[in-house]
Design an enzyme around this catalytic site. Structure first.
Site, PDB file in Angstrom:
ATOM      1  N   CYS A   1       9.191  -4.662  -9.382  1.00  0.00           N
ATOM      2  CA  CYS A   1      10.870  -4.228  -8.920  1.00  0.00           C
ATOM      3  C   CYS A   1      11.590  -4.511  -8.720  1.00  0.00           C
ATOM      4  CB  CYS A   1      10.341  -4.105  -7.492  1.00  0.00           C
ATOM      5  SG  CYS A   1      10.868  -3.103  -5.780  1.00  0.00           S
TER       6      CYS A   1
ATOM      7  N   GLY B   1      14.072  -4.646  -5.398  1.00  0.00           N
ATOM      8  CA  GLY B   1      13.178  -5.921  -5.303  1.00  0.00           C
ATOM      9  C   GLY B   1      13.709  -7.139  -5.069  1.00  0.00           C
TER      10      GLY B   1
ATOM     11  N   HIS C   1      14.388  -3.518   1.657  1.00  0.00           N
ATOM     12  CA  HIS C   1      13.943  -4.377   1.322  1.00  0.00           C
ATOM     13  C   HIS C   1      14.258  -5.551   2.538  1.00  0.00           C
ATOM     14  CE1 HIS C   1      13.522  -3.290  -2.478  1.00  0.00           C
ATOM     15  NE2 HIS C   1      14.655  -2.839  -3.013  1.00  0.00           N
TER      16      HIS C   1
ATOM     17  N   CYS D   1      14.949   3.567  -7.767  1.00  0.00           N
ATOM     18  CA  CYS D   1      13.299   2.851  -8.498  1.00  0.00           C
ATOM     19  C   CYS D   1      14.449   1.771  -9.616  1.00  0.00           C
ATOM     20  CB  CYS D   1      12.428   3.133  -8.901  1.00  0.00           C
ATOM     21  SG  CYS D   1      11.000   2.179  -9.432  1.00  0.00           S
TER      22      CYS D   1
ATOM     23  N   GLU E   1       5.862  -2.513  -2.243  1.00  0.00           N
ATOM     24  CA  GLU E   1       6.142  -1.682  -2.491  1.00  0.00           C
ATOM     25  C   GLU E   1       5.944  -0.244  -1.565  1.00  0.00           C
ATOM     26  OE1 GLU E   1       8.785  -0.046  -6.118  1.00  0.00           O
ATOM     27  OE2 GLU E   1       7.671  -1.517  -7.388  1.00  0.00           O
TER      28      GLU E   1
END
Length: 284
Positions: free
Chosen positions: A228, A231, A170, A75, A219
């Site tokens: 994110c 992301g 993603h 993350c 997410e």
């Protein structure tokens, strides 16, 4: 038993941080993490992040349990929070921490290096983006092919998507108006689509200019969040691959901006943004 924690957020993507350095196994179960993340009956958060002993020569290990109890590989916002939390722990242990200070962190996505900057920001070397379909993973293309501007039908609508992994999957789609996307309705349908065997994070990107992207995200395992980091990195890579943006750009998320660079020199992605402590306490 009461377990101490600190609450941090990175642009509103919020986490409960736990000192787990005394043992290699998590001191919370997935069920307990779900309870802790409950915003009405618990502490509240998008996930619980644990600082464990380092592995394979790294300083520390990072593991995460999402608010639904699942475990993601990495993350981006979380690892910035982790770096600030480690500095807090080291300072309490009497270890001087003077930025710029870098940590090597073992994650399920490989070794990640966040660096505390003198201005309070954290720069993270996110590594090289993963572009082959089989490694993302997705079945939208052959395993050894890139997934760039592929057609995908979701909720009876055709979308043009580009897929990238930053250690976690993603799916990026470029839209005319990011604010018009009904994340709660469409996000789960992307996340659980059959072409993503490990589910996916989904980013809806509005290109404001070649160096400024606007992003909204659903997410995997957490739902709609304010930010994110992985992301944002994946979205800039997708923007470069589709010739929509430059290699360095600001990515505006609902919680605030991140600076993202996909280096043409070493092919690595660098993310710079804030991480802030909210409060600390103890929870059973």
């Amino acid at each position: 038993m009461t377990i101490a924690f600190s609450k941090y957020h990175g642009l509103g993507n919020d986490f409960v941080l736990v000192d787990n350095r005394h043992q290699p196994d998590l001191i919370l179960t997935a069920e307990q993490a779900v309870k802790w993340c409950d915003r009405n009956f618990g502490i509240g958060g998008d996930g619980v992040i644990f600082v464990l002993p380092g592995q394979q020569g790294t300083d520390y290990t990072m593991r995460i349990l999402n608010s639904d109890g699942s475990e993601p590989e990495m993350c981006g916002n979380g690892i910035r929070c982790l770096a600030k939390f480690i500095a807090e722990l080291e300072t309490a242990d009497g270890v001087p921490v003077a930025p710029p200070k870098a940590y090597t962190i073992h994650t399920l996505a490989g070794t990640i290096t966040p660096t505390l900057q003198p201005d309070g920001q954290v720069t993270v070397d996110m590594g090289e983006p993963i572009l082959m379909a089989g490694e993302i993973p997705t079945t939208l293309a052959a395993a050894d092919e890139r997934v760039i501007s592929k057609s995908l039908t979701v909720a009876q609508q055709d979308w043009v998507v580009t897929c990238v992994s930053m250690g976690n999957p993603h799916c990026i789609t470029f839209v005319d108006d990011a604010d018009a996307i009904d994340l709660a309705a469409i996000g789960p349908k992307f996340e659980h689509h059959e072409v993503f065997p490990q589910r996916t994070n989904t980013e809806f990107i509005e290109v404001m200019s070649r160096d400024y992207l606007k992003m909204r995200v659903w997410e995997r395992g957490a739902g709609a969040t304010l930010a994110c980091g992985t992301g944002a990195c994946a979205s800039l890579v997708a923007g470069v691959l589709t010739e929509r943006c430059d290699r360095t750009a600001t990515v505006e998320l609902p919680g605030g901006p991140l600076k993202i660079e996909w280096s043409a020199i070493d092919n690595r992605v660098y993310m710079t943004g804030p991480a802030e402590k909210v409060f600390a306490g103890g929870m059973e």
